[in-house]
Design an enzyme around this catalytic site. Structure first.
Site, PDB file in Angstrom:
ATOM      1  N   PHE A 170      -4.268   4.145  14.907  1.00 48.08           N
ATOM      2  CA  PHE A 170      -4.578   5.247  13.747  1.00 48.08           C
ATOM      3  C   PHE A 170      -5.582   4.790  12.655  1.00 48.08           C
ATOM      4  O   PHE A 170      -5.869   3.497  12.518  1.00 48.08           O
ATOM      5  CB  PHE A 170      -2.960   5.225  13.053  1.00 48.08           C
ATOM      6  CG  PHE A 170      -2.076   6.387  13.519  1.00 48.08           C
ATOM      7  CD1 PHE A 170      -1.486   6.357  14.753  1.00 48.08           C
ATOM      8  CD2 PHE A 170      -2.159   7.681  12.771  1.00 48.08           C
ATOM      9  CE1 PHE A 170      -0.895   7.178  15.162  1.00 48.08           C
ATOM     10  CE2 PHE A 170      -1.246   8.678  13.145  1.00 48.08           C
ATOM     11  CZ  PHE A 170      -0.664   8.386  14.592  1.00 48.08           C
TER      12      PHE A 170
ATOM     13  N   PRO B 139      -4.232 -11.087  11.080  1.00 46.93           N
ATOM     14  CA  PRO B 139      -4.547 -10.847  12.299  1.00 46.93           C
ATOM     15  C   PRO B 139      -4.704  -9.366  12.577  1.00 46.93           C
ATOM     16  O   PRO B 139      -3.764  -8.446  11.755  1.00 46.93           O
ATOM     17  CB  PRO B 139      -3.514 -11.163  13.363  1.00 46.93           C
ATOM     18  CG  PRO B 139      -2.299 -11.627  12.395  1.00 46.93           C
ATOM     19  CD  PRO B 139      -2.860 -11.827  10.959  1.00 46.93           C
TER      20      PRO B 139
ATOM     21  N   LYS C  34     -12.113  -1.011  17.873  1.00 44.71           N
ATOM     22  CA  LYS C  34     -10.617  -1.555  18.161  1.00 44.71           C
ATOM     23  C   LYS C  34     -10.494  -1.583  19.590  1.00 44.71           C
ATOM     24  O   LYS C  34      -9.420  -2.186  20.253  1.00 44.71           O
ATOM     25  CB  LYS C  34      -9.654  -0.706  17.584  1.00 44.71           C
ATOM     26  CG  LYS C  34      -9.792  -0.710  16.160  1.00 44.71           C
ATOM     27  CD  LYS C  34      -8.751  -1.375  15.234  1.00 44.71           C
ATOM     28  CE  LYS C  34      -8.983  -1.229  13.978  1.00 44.71           C
ATOM     29  NZ  LYS C  34      -7.922  -2.298  13.083  1.00 44.71           N
TER      30      LYS C  34
ATOM     31  N   ASN D 182       0.886  -1.323  -0.090  1.00 42.32           N
ATOM     32  CA  ASN D 182      -0.024  -0.094  -0.012  1.00 42.32           C
ATOM     33  C   ASN D 182       0.980   1.291   0.128  1.00 42.32           C
ATOM     34  O   ASN D 182       2.018   1.344   0.109  1.00 42.32           O
ATOM     35  CB  ASN D 182      -1.046  -0.095   1.195  1.00 42.32           C
ATOM     36  CG  ASN D 182      -0.302  -0.050   2.616  1.00 42.32           C
ATOM     37  OD1 ASN D 182       0.362   0.867   3.154  1.00 42.32           O
ATOM     38  ND2 ASN D 182      -0.190  -1.215   3.320  1.00 42.32           N
TER      39      ASN D 182
ATOM     40  N   LYS E  75       7.278 -17.857  -9.846  1.00 47.60           N
ATOM     41  CA  LYS E  75       6.658 -16.622 -10.495  1.00 47.60           C
ATOM     42  C   LYS E  75       5.289 -17.254 -11.211  1.00 47.60           C
ATOM     43  O   LYS E  75       5.683 -18.252 -12.111  1.00 47.60           O
ATOM     44  CB  LYS E  75       7.599 -15.959 -11.372  1.00 47.60           C
ATOM     45  CG  LYS E  75       6.788 -14.693 -11.818  1.00 47.60           C
ATOM     46  CD  LYS E  75       8.044 -14.048 -12.619  1.00 47.60           C
ATOM     47  CE  LYS E  75       7.231 -12.849 -13.287  1.00 47.60           C
ATOM     48  NZ  LYS E  75       8.270 -12.158 -14.303  1.00 47.60           N
TER      49      LYS E  75
ATOM     50  N   ASP F 117      -5.140  -6.024   5.439  1.00 44.61           N
ATOM     51  CA  ASP F 117      -6.354  -6.845   6.054  1.00 44.61           C
ATOM     52  C   ASP F 117      -6.423  -8.206   5.610  1.00 44.61           C
ATOM     53  O   ASP F 117      -6.753  -8.851   6.348  1.00 44.61           O
ATOM     54  CB  ASP F 117      -7.505  -5.949   5.464  1.00 44.61           C
ATOM     55  CG  ASP F 117      -7.636  -4.652   6.336  1.00 44.61           C
ATOM     56  OD1 ASP F 117      -7.241  -4.433   7.265  1.00 44.61           O
ATOM     57  OD2 ASP F 117      -8.100  -3.724   5.379  1.00 44.61           O
TER      58      ASP F 117
HETATM   59  O1  C5P Z   1      -9.058  -1.290  10.335  1.00 50.17           O
HETATM   60  P1  C5P Z   1      -7.870  -0.162  10.142  1.00 50.17           P
HETATM   61  O2  C5P Z   1      -6.813  -0.723   9.168  1.00 50.17           O
HETATM   62  O3  C5P Z   1      -8.490   1.157   9.461  1.00 50.17           O
HETATM   63  O4  C5P Z   1      -7.294   0.227  11.411  1.00 50.17           O
HETATM   64  C1  C5P Z   1      -6.365   1.003  11.603  1.00 50.17           C
HETATM   65  C2  C5P Z   1      -5.612   0.979  12.829  1.00 50.17           C
HETATM   66  O5  C5P Z   1      -5.424  -0.579  13.123  1.00 50.17           O
HETATM   67  C3  C5P Z   1      -4.039   1.226  12.853  1.00 50.17           C
HETATM   68  O6  C5P Z   1      -3.819   1.517  13.773  1.00 50.17           O
HETATM   69  C4  C5P Z   1      -3.573   0.006  12.243  1.00 50.17           C
HETATM   70  O7  C5P Z   1      -2.208  -0.114  12.569  1.00 50.17           O
HETATM   71  C5  C5P Z   1      -4.119  -1.150  13.043  1.00 50.17           C
HETATM   72  N1  C5P Z   1      -4.381  -2.410  12.284  1.00 50.17           N
HETATM   73  C6  C5P Z   1      -3.489  -3.417  12.847  1.00 50.17           C
HETATM   74  N2  C5P Z   1      -3.638  -4.740  12.107  1.00 50.17           N
HETATM   75  C7  C5P Z   1      -4.508  -4.676  11.088  1.00 50.17           C
HETATM   76  C8  C5P Z   1      -5.021  -3.830  10.501  1.00 50.17           C
HETATM   77  C9  C5P Z   1      -5.256  -2.453  11.218  1.00 50.17           C
HETATM   78  O8  C5P Z   1      -3.033  -3.244  13.977  1.00 50.17           O
HETATM   79  N3  C5P Z   1      -4.537  -6.098  10.742  1.00 50.17           N
END
Ligand code: C5P
Length: 433
Positions: free
Chosen positions: A356, A338, A374, A241, A320, A310
């Site tokens: 964040f 996770p 969260k 990303n 490849k 995600d």
């Molecule tokens: O759900 P989202 O990705 O928008 O959430 C953002 C927050 O969750 C950030 O603090 C990010 O570092 C954390 N995060 C995480 N593990 C994931 C997805 C997001 O710790 N798999």
């Protein structure tokens, strides 16, 4: 966050500890006002490392500090007062009999103006003088007359550094409350290799900036994630990303400057490790999760800045993935990664957790919803397109009591403000500034 807005490849760097030797010009650019209002007396003694002080002077002045250079006679053999005057924008003092000071007491007047005196390079002889209170020239006299902190940056041959007399002097200086920065180890001007080399100017700058920062996190252990993750689909391709890691790295630097022990778990980014920060490099969300879960029992504050993928593909191809004769489009099935932040937040004794959220709109709604989901006390929201890859950002703090907006600022300034906000919210906060 949707994967679609996070496509960018980055090169990984090997993990390392405290390498401030190559702070990028981009980062220097961000330091524009970090030392505004600080007055540093920069004392130079005789050594080949004097040439590095030209760059240190530029770093300090660019950061807004005023720099008053004072040189020993030996230092003037290595670099001229003219050069140092041009770089510092102030006359350079070399003699305690300098008639330009109206009361003819430069040793008092120069040190009274200073927020700190920095001796760089500090020669073997000068360490010995300081340790024994000798003062037979302007620089040694203004050091003993000082009423401000003194930082010394040794630079000498490895045998001179290891000499028991030097080591005795160094121990005495530490006992006297004088801060020693370095020395470094490596190739020396004499051709030998070992301890005694002066820290690079960028590292000295970082140590000085850290010294001047309010110590709101002394004794705290901060664990952060930063950057993107990279989820391979085959040995040469993957899904990542647009996170640059700049905000997370800026927060790690600000936390270190605030006095914390900082452990930074970084996804694949090409950023230099902030001074004094322990960095662990990872690629995938699973690796980031595992690194965090290993480190979290030792931390007081967890800040999840990383843009973690995600999903990952459920099977990474061994080779490849090739185009086929019938040009069949490959398809993938995904499994969920996770949620690192949520895993930390639901530990029986979690650290103070900060999340964040990078949204693409409706920040006020999504931010608070995400904070609750969260289950973290503080969530920092920003708009992805207005932060990814940029040197500045604006954020909103979401917490149970309401929201706080921090205006757009460069990420270093914002990071310092956020660390101060986090320090205030710690359950047993003992905030100094
Ligand atoms: O759900 P989202 O990705 O928008 O959430 C953002 C927050 O969750 C950030 O603090 C990010 O570092 C954390 N995060 C995480 N593990 C994931 C997805 C997001 O710790 N798999």
């Amino acid at each position: 966050m949707p994967l679609a807005i996070r496509q960018q490849s980055c090169s990984a760097k090997p993990a390392r500890f405290t390498d401030a030797s190559a702070i990028t010009s981009c980062r220097r650019h961000q330091l524009a006002t970090e030392l505004a209002g600080k007055h540093v007396v920069l004392g130079m003694t005789g050594g080949i490392a004097c040439y590095k002080i030209a760059e240190l002077t530029r770093l300090l002045t660019k950061a807004g500090a005023t720099v008053q250079v004072a040189m020993t006679d030996a230092a003037t053999q290595f670099i001229t007062p003219v050069t140092m005057q041009a770089l510092s924008g102030r006359p350079v003092y070399t003699s305690q009999w300098d008639a330009r000071i109206p009361n003819n007491m430069p040793h008092i007047d120069l040190s009274r103006e200073a927020d700190a005196i920095v001796i760089a390079p500090a020669s073997t002889d000068f360490l010995a003088k300081l340790a024994n209170g000798l003062c037979d020239d302007l620089l040694s006299t203004l050091c003993i007359a000082r009423d401000c902190p003194l930082l010394v940056v040794p630079a000498m041959n490895r045998q001179m550094w290891m000499n028991p007399a030097t080591q005795r002097n160094v121990a005495q200086l530490r006992a006297d409350g004088i801060e020693l920065l370095g020395p470094d180890s490596g190739a020396q001007a004499c051709g030998e290799v070992g301890d005694g080399r002066m820290l690079e100017p960028e590292a000295v700058y970082e140590a000085i900036a850290s010294f001047f920062s309010p110590k709101t996190l002394t004794g705290r252990r901060v664990l952060l994630t930063a950057g993107p993750t990279f989820e391979p689909i085959d040995p040469v391709r993957g899904i990542t990303n647009r996170s640059s890691g700049k905000m997370g790295f800026a927060l790690a630097r600000a936390a270190q400057q605030a006095g914390a022990d900082v452990h930074l778990v970084a996804g694949p980014v090409g950023l230099e490790t902030p001074w004094g920060v322990y960095r662990e490099n990872v690629q995938t969300a699973q690796q980031m999760h595992d690194a965090v879960m290993r480190a979290v029992p030792d931390c007081d504050i967890f800040i999840g800045v990383a843009a973690v993928a995600d999903w990952r593909v459920d099977h990474v191809a061994d080779h490849k993935i090739k185009k086929t004769a019938d040009r069949a489009i490959p398809s993938f099935s995904f499994v969920e990664n996770p949620d690192i932040l949520a895993s930390v937040a639901k530990l029986p004794h979690p650290p103070f957790c900060v999340g964040f959220a990078a949204e693409s709109g409706d920040l006020d709604v999504h931010g608070e919803e995400k904070r609750k989901r969260k289950n973290v006390p503080l969530l920092i929201g920003n708009l992805g397109p207005q932060t990814f890859g940029l040197d500045d950002n604006e954020v909103v703090l979401f917490e149970a009591t309401g929201i706080t907006r921090l205006p757009r600022a460069d990420k270093q300034t914002l990071a310092r403000a956020l660390i101060a906000e986090i320090a205030k919210r710690l359950p047993d906060a003992n905030v100094i500034a």
